[in-house]
Write a protein that holds these residues in place. Structure first.
Motif, PDB file in Angstrom:
ATOM      1  N   THR A  22       0.852  -1.199   0.000  1.00  0.00           N
ATOM      2  CA  THR A  22       0.000   0.000   0.000  1.00  0.00           C
ATOM      3  C   THR A  22       0.883   1.243   0.000  1.00  0.00           C
ATOM      4  OG1 THR A  22      -0.088   0.048   2.420  1.00  0.00           O
ATOM      5  CG2 THR A  22      -1.835  -1.161   1.257  1.00  0.00           C
ATOM      6  N   LYS A  23       0.313   2.341  -0.443  1.00  0.00           N
ATOM      7  CA  LYS A  23       1.064   3.598  -0.465  1.00  0.00           C
ATOM      8  C   LYS A  23       1.204   4.166   0.942  1.00  0.00           C
ATOM      9  CE  LYS A  23       0.075   5.410  -5.087  1.00  0.00           C
ATOM     10  NZ  LYS A  23      -0.441   6.592  -5.848  1.00  0.00           N
ATOM     11  N   LEU A  24       2.358   4.748   1.202  1.00  0.00           N
ATOM     12  CA  LEU A  24       2.537   5.472   2.449  1.00  0.00           C
ATOM     13  C   LEU A  24       1.894   6.851   2.288  1.00  0.00           C
ATOM     14  CD1 LEU A  24       6.305   4.716   3.255  1.00  0.00           C
ATOM     15  CD2 LEU A  24       4.294   3.719   4.357  1.00  0.00           C
ATOM     16  N   THR A  25       1.336   7.375   3.358  1.00  0.00           N
ATOM     17  CA  THR A  25       0.727   8.702   3.313  1.00  0.00           C
ATOM     18  C   THR A  25       1.667   9.713   3.978  1.00  0.00           C
ATOM     19  OG1 THR A  25      -0.438   8.333   5.396  1.00  0.00           O
ATOM     20  CG2 THR A  25      -1.603   7.767   3.362  1.00  0.00           C
ATOM     21  N   TYR A  26       1.514  10.981   3.587  1.00  0.00           N
ATOM     22  CA  TYR A  26       2.394  11.998   4.171  1.00  0.00           C
ATOM     23  C   TYR A  26       1.674  13.326   4.343  1.00  0.00           C
ATOM     24  CZ  TYR A  26       2.938  14.586  -0.228  1.00  0.00           C
ATOM     25  OH  TYR A  26       2.706  15.348  -1.350  1.00  0.00           O
ATOM     26  N   TYR A  27       2.210  14.115   5.262  1.00  0.00           N
ATOM     27  CA  TYR A  27       1.775  15.491   5.473  1.00  0.00           C
ATOM     28  C   TYR A  27       2.999  16.374   5.316  1.00  0.00           C
ATOM     29  CZ  TYR A  27       1.043  19.730   8.297  1.00  0.00           C
ATOM     30  OH  TYR A  27       1.006  21.030   8.749  1.00  0.00           O
ATOM     31  N   TYR A  28       2.872  17.416   4.489  1.00  0.00           N
ATOM     32  CA  TYR A  28       3.977  18.355   4.253  1.00  0.00           C
ATOM     33  C   TYR A  28       3.583  19.690   4.879  1.00  0.00           C
ATOM     34  CZ  TYR A  28       7.463  21.058   1.598  1.00  0.00           C
ATOM     35  OH  TYR A  28       8.512  21.870   1.223  1.00  0.00           O
ATOM     36  N   GLU A  29       4.380  20.158   5.830  1.00  0.00           N
ATOM     37  CA  GLU A  29       4.036  21.378   6.563  1.00  0.00           C
ATOM     38  C   GLU A  29       4.825  22.586   6.087  1.00  0.00           C
ATOM     39  OE1 GLU A  29       2.950  21.315  10.778  1.00  0.00           O
ATOM     40  OE2 GLU A  29       4.801  22.498  11.117  1.00  0.00           O
ATOM     41  N   LEU A  30       4.094  23.618   5.659  1.00  0.00           N
ATOM     42  CA  LEU A  30       4.720  24.869   5.258  1.00  0.00           C
ATOM     43  C   LEU A  30       4.923  25.808   6.436  1.00  0.00           C
ATOM     44  CD1 LEU A  30       2.841  25.508   1.909  1.00  0.00           C
ATOM     45  CD2 LEU A  30       5.305  25.215   2.168  1.00  0.00           C
ATOM     46  N   ASP A  72      -3.970  10.544  10.021  1.00  0.00           N
ATOM     47  CA  ASP A  72      -2.901   9.705  10.568  1.00  0.00           C
ATOM     48  C   ASP A  72      -1.793   9.406   9.542  1.00  0.00           C
ATOM     49  OD1 ASP A  72      -1.601   8.174  12.499  1.00  0.00           O
ATOM     50  OD2 ASP A  72      -2.635   6.328  11.911  1.00  0.00           O
ATOM     51  N   PRO A  73      -1.058  10.432   9.072  1.00  0.00           N
ATOM     52  CA  PRO A  73      -0.018  10.205   8.054  1.00  0.00           C
ATOM     53  C   PRO A  73       1.121   9.319   8.542  1.00  0.00           C
ATOM     54  CG  PRO A  73       0.172  12.397   8.994  1.00  0.00           C
ATOM     55  CD  PRO A  73      -1.131  11.841   9.491  1.00  0.00           C
ATOM     56  N   ASP A  74       1.672   8.554   7.620  1.00  0.00           N
ATOM     57  CA  ASP A  74       2.822   7.701   7.934  1.00  0.00           C
ATOM     58  C   ASP A  74       4.102   8.520   8.035  1.00  0.00           C
ATOM     59  OD1 ASP A  74       1.509   5.060   7.735  1.00  0.00           O
ATOM     60  OD2 ASP A  74       1.237   5.627   5.625  1.00  0.00           O
ATOM     61  N   LEU A  75       4.146   9.625   7.309  1.00  0.00           N
ATOM     62  CA  LEU A  75       5.339  10.477   7.273  1.00  0.00           C
ATOM     63  C   LEU A  75       4.923  11.936   7.409  1.00  0.00           C
ATOM     64  CD1 LEU A  75       7.018   8.825   4.157  1.00  0.00           C
ATOM     65  CD2 LEU A  75       7.886   8.630   6.490  1.00  0.00           C
ATOM     66  N   ILE A  76       5.739  12.714   8.113  1.00  0.00           N
ATOM     67  CA  ILE A  76       5.526  14.155   8.219  1.00  0.00           C
ATOM     68  C   ILE A  76       6.811  14.852   7.793  1.00  0.00           C
ATOM     69  CG2 ILE A  76       5.181  16.089   9.801  1.00  0.00           C
ATOM     70  CD1 ILE A  76       3.370  14.308  11.475  1.00  0.00           C
ATOM     71  N   PHE A  77       6.684  15.796   6.867  1.00  0.00           N
ATOM     72  CA  PHE A  77       7.842  16.561   6.390  1.00  0.00           C
ATOM     73  C   PHE A  77       7.672  18.014   6.818  1.00  0.00           C
ATOM     74  CE2 PHE A  77       7.568  12.878   3.701  1.00  0.00           C
ATOM     75  CZ  PHE A  77       8.879  12.515   3.449  1.00  0.00           C
ATOM     76  N   LEU A  78       8.646  18.526   7.553  1.00  0.00           N
ATOM     77  CA  LEU A  78       8.592  19.890   8.054  1.00  0.00           C
ATOM     78  C   LEU A  78       9.460  20.816   7.207  1.00  0.00           C
ATOM     79  CD1 LEU A  78       8.977  19.149  11.884  1.00  0.00           C
ATOM     80  CD2 LEU A  78       6.845  19.478  10.594  1.00  0.00           C
ATOM     81  N   LEU A 116      10.696  17.380  15.491  1.00  0.00           N
ATOM     82  CA  LEU A 116       9.947  16.234  16.015  1.00  0.00           C
ATOM     83  C   LEU A 116       9.431  16.546  17.419  1.00  0.00           C
ATOM     84  CD1 LEU A 116       8.983  13.288  16.157  1.00  0.00           C
ATOM     85  CD2 LEU A 116      11.315  12.632  16.806  1.00  0.00           C
ATOM     86  N   GLU A 117      10.254  17.206  18.214  1.00  0.00           N
ATOM     87  CA  GLU A 117       9.880  17.508  19.592  1.00  0.00           C
ATOM     88  C   GLU A 117       8.702  18.484  19.658  1.00  0.00           C
ATOM     89  OE1 GLU A 117      13.013  17.469  18.441  1.00  0.00           O
ATOM     90  OE2 GLU A 117      13.437  15.504  19.351  1.00  0.00           O
ATOM     91  N   THR A 118       8.745  19.529  18.836  1.00  0.00           N
ATOM     92  CA  THR A 118       7.649  20.513  18.874  1.00  0.00           C
ATOM     93  C   THR A 118       6.358  19.910  18.331  1.00  0.00           C
ATOM     94  OG1 THR A 118       8.177  21.451  16.691  1.00  0.00           O
ATOM     95  CG2 THR A 118       9.276  22.418  18.607  1.00  0.00           C
ATOM     96  N   VAL A 119       6.492  19.043  17.338  1.00  0.00           N
ATOM     97  CA  VAL A 119       5.309  18.393  16.768  1.00  0.00           C
ATOM     98  C   VAL A 119       4.700  17.424  17.786  1.00  0.00           C
ATOM     99  CG1 VAL A 119       4.549  16.729  15.029  1.00  0.00           C
ATOM    100  CG2 VAL A 119       5.988  18.654  14.348  1.00  0.00           C
ATOM    101  N   LYS A 120       5.549  16.702  18.439  1.00  0.00           N
ATOM    102  CA  LYS A 120       5.081  15.725  19.433  1.00  0.00           C
ATOM    103  C   LYS A 120       4.330  16.419  20.580  1.00  0.00           C
ATOM    104  CE  LYS A 120       7.920  12.431  20.311  1.00  0.00           C
ATOM    105  NZ  LYS A 120       9.079  11.645  20.832  1.00  0.00           N
ATOM    106  N   ALA A 121       4.727  17.671  20.847  1.00  0.00           N
ATOM    107  CA  ALA A 121       4.102  18.407  21.961  1.00  0.00           C
ATOM    108  C   ALA A 121       2.752  19.011  21.593  1.00  0.00           C
ATOM    109  CB  ALA A 121       5.050  19.512  22.433  1.00  0.00           C
ATOM    110  N   ALA A 172       3.282   8.769  12.194  1.00  0.00           N
ATOM    111  CA  ALA A 172       4.584   9.352  11.872  1.00  0.00           C
ATOM    112  C   ALA A 172       5.316   9.809  13.124  1.00  0.00           C
ATOM    113  CB  ALA A 172       4.403  10.531  10.911  1.00  0.00           C
ATOM    114  N   VAL A 173       4.580  10.366  14.066  1.00  0.00           N
ATOM    115  CA  VAL A 173       5.192  10.857  15.298  1.00  0.00           C
ATOM    116  C   VAL A 173       5.620   9.691  16.180  1.00  0.00           C
ATOM    117  CG1 VAL A 173       4.838  12.257  17.366  1.00  0.00           C
ATOM    118  CG2 VAL A 173       3.848  12.986  15.177  1.00  0.00           C
ATOM    119  N   LYS A 174       4.753   8.700  16.308  1.00  0.00           N
ATOM    120  CA  LYS A 174       5.077   7.524  17.138  1.00  0.00           C
ATOM    121  C   LYS A 174       6.317   6.798  16.617  1.00  0.00           C
ATOM    122  CE  LYS A 174       1.062   5.490  16.893  1.00  0.00           C
ATOM    123  NZ  LYS A 174      -0.018   4.495  17.124  1.00  0.00           N
TER     124      LYS A 174
END
Length: 308
Positions: free
Chosen positions: A183-191, A241-247, A257-262, A271-273
């Motif tokens: 299956t395809k991995l999902t992602y979120y790209y943050e501007l 629930d994205p598999d990957l997050i790109f900042l 990662l720390e600020t996102v986790k908070a 992605a965070v877990k």
């Protein structure tokens, strides 16, 4: 592409190419003769009778392109956001609000811009200053065309062609080596931290599609009315629930990662877990010059890690 969309749409910028010559003519006469022989040159509606020696670049992406093709020595001024390569002659000139008088004061024989704000093209043309418009790329082919155009206009067509060929080869190899899954991995790209993102129809989004990823932001701009840059809600993002997050806001907004986790509700996102939050260089992520290869590399490496 766009950068920093909290208040405005975000704008979505290699090694230098040497110009050594083996002839004995003083001052690199052989190279100058070859460059002169290539002129006049016409690109679109722009014709240059001789090689430009005082180029003003008002686009960080164009500045990177010019240095990558060996035309860096011809760049005498760059805009206030042109921070790569380090030797680029950064100035107080603005690419977002170009001022024709300030540009003309640099006495350029070629100006490269990425937008025609304030109708600066007409103003510079009236002053008989040649202008090349290198608009934000929509596809990789747009990037390749701009590099080749700048190569022709600056007397470095061979170096430009070599650069494009390397980019194509590198990207093809990176994409070809991406591990596949059922299956395809999902992602979120943050501007930016207000959750503006990009869809697959943007330049950046298309790069992720090359790697076989599915963009969770696509439904937020299904009709295209947001120009490919929608703002997501926390609820929708957490639910997807994205598999990957790109900042792409690590420099501007110190995200990690720390600020996102908070953030409230984010700790349970896959992605965070799994620690698959990729901190990109804002500049590389927002430009369409030769370093787009580095962005593709970051994407494919993240996929490989998630698939491992």
């Amino acid at each position: 592409m766009k950068r920093q969309i909290t208040a405005v749409a975000a704008a979505v910028a290699l090694a230098l190419t040497g110009c050594a010559t083996d002839n004995d003519e003083p001052g690199g006469g052989g190279e100058a003769t070859q460059a002169a022989a290539a002129f006049p040159v016409t690109v679109g509606n722009l014709t240059l009778d001789k090689r430009p020696e005082k180029i003003v670049s008002l686009s960080p992406s164009a500045t990177e392109m010019l240095f990558a093709i060996g035309a860096g020595a011809q760049v005498t001024a760059a805009d206030d956001n042109s921070n790569y390569p380090p030797e680029a002659p950064k100035s107080q000139l603005s690419g977002f609000q170009p001022n024709a008088e300030a540009i003309a004061a640099k006495a350029p024989d070629l100006v490269v811009i990425s937008n025609d704000t304030n109708k600066v093209v007409d103003q510079l043309t009236t002053l008989k200053i040649p202008v090349y418009l290198a608009a934000s790329a929509v596809t990789l082919d747009d990037s390749y065309k701009q590099i080749n155009d700048l190569g022709a206009l600056t007397g470095h067509p061979a170096e430009a062609a070599d650069n494009v060929r390397r980019m194509k080869d590198d990207i093809a190899k990176l994409v070809g080596d991406v591990p596949q899954g059922e299956t395809k991995l999902t992602y979120y790209y943050e501007l930016d931290p207000t959750l503006y993102s990009v869809t697959s129809k943007t330049f950046i989004g298309a790069l992720f599609s090359l790697a076989g990823l599915e963009n969770i932001a696509d439904p937020a701009d299904a009709d295209g009315k947001k120009g490919g840059y929608p703002q997501l809600s926390v609820e929708a993002l957490v639910k997807s629930d994205p598999d990957l997050i790109f900042l792409a806001d690590t420099k501007c907004c110190q995200q990690s990662l720390e600020t996102v986790k908070a953030r409230t509700g984010w700790a349970n996102i896959t992605a965070v877990k799994n620690g698959d939050v990729i901190q990109l260089d804002d500049d590389i992520a927002s430009r369409w010059g030769p370093r787009v290869v580095d962005l593709v590399r970051a994407i494919t490496e993240a996929v490989a890690k998630a698939r491992a």
